[in-house]
Motif scaffolding. Structure first.
Motif, mmCIF file in Angstrom:
data_model
loop_
_atom_site.group_PDB
_atom_site.id
_atom_site.type_symbol
_atom_site.label_atom_id
_atom_site.label_comp_id
_atom_site.label_asym_id
_atom_site.label_seq_id
_atom_site.Cartn_x
_atom_site.Cartn_y
_atom_site.Cartn_z
ATOM 1 N N GLN A 1 -42.391 197.938 99.300
ATOM 2 C CA GLN A 1 -41.898 197.884 100.650
ATOM 3 C C GLN A 1 -43.284 197.425 101.593
ATOM 4 O O GLN A 1 -44.417 197.781 101.044
ATOM 5 N N VAL A 2 -43.107 196.831 102.548
ATOM 6 C CA VAL A 2 -44.395 196.267 103.265
ATOM 7 C C VAL A 2 -45.075 197.454 103.892
ATOM 8 O O VAL A 2 -44.547 198.106 104.506
ATOM 9 N N SER A 25 -50.132 195.470 102.133
ATOM 10 C CA SER A 25 -49.297 195.441 100.712
ATOM 11 C C SER A 25 -48.040 195.061 100.759
ATOM 12 O O SER A 25 -47.113 195.339 101.785
ATOM 13 N N GLY A 26 -47.169 194.892 99.589
ATOM 14 C CA GLY A 26 -45.793 194.730 99.569
ATOM 15 C C GLY A 26 -45.110 193.318 100.137
ATOM 16 O O GLY A 26 -43.893 193.337 100.172
ATOM 17 N N ASP A 113 -42.611 191.151 112.558
ATOM 18 C CA ASP A 113 -41.681 191.926 112.110
ATOM 19 C C ASP A 113 -42.293 193.396 111.493
ATOM 20 O O ASP A 113 -41.383 194.361 111.370
ATOM 21 N N TYR A 114 -43.438 193.420 111.343
ATOM 22 C CA TYR A 114 -44.089 194.573 110.614
ATOM 23 C C TYR A 114 -45.339 194.786 111.302
ATOM 24 O O TYR A 114 -46.015 194.186 111.764
#
Length: 125
Positions: A1-2, A25-26, A113-114
């Motif tokens: 996962q991010v 990461s991810g 988005d993250y």
């Protein structure tokens, strides 16, 4: 996962420096824009800086131009924010965020988005 994990925050005196890190990461996409944002108590979140992976273009808020420098180390999967000549007005929680896709860094157009969990920066004597 991010995942985006910030580090490097802390307490510093006015005029001092800090370097924030954002470890990624991810990621499953080739290109992205990474942005640094900050939110001070009682204020809205604001964009501070961004950098695009496609061409390393950078952008900065007017309030930090000439004092902050964003950079990236692709081998380490990390984006840095070097902050110099800090003032009490820079006190905030700093977040890094990812806006996936092949696009150039224009701070006003970054739509992440993250998000990371944030790191506190306090500038005080």
């Amino acid at each position: 996962q991010v995942q985006l994990v910030e580090s490097g925050g802390g307490l510093v005196q006015p005029g001092g420096s800090l370097r924030l890190s954002c470890k990624q990461s991810g990621f499953t996409w080739l290109y992205n824009v990474i942005g640094w944002f900050r939110q001070a108590p009682g204020k809205e979140r604001e964009g501070v800086s961004c950098i695009s992976s496609s061409d390393d273009k950078t952008d900065y808020a007017e309030s930090v131009k000439g004092r902050f420098t964003i950079s990236r180390d692709n081998a380490e999967g990390t984006v840095y924010l070097q902050m110099d000549s800090l003032t009490p007005e820079d006190t905030a929680v700093y977040y890094c965020a990812a806006d996936p896709g092949f696009k150039r860094c224009v701070l006003s157009n970054v739509r992440p988005d993250y998000w990371g969990q944030g790191t506190q920066v306090t500038v005080s004597s």
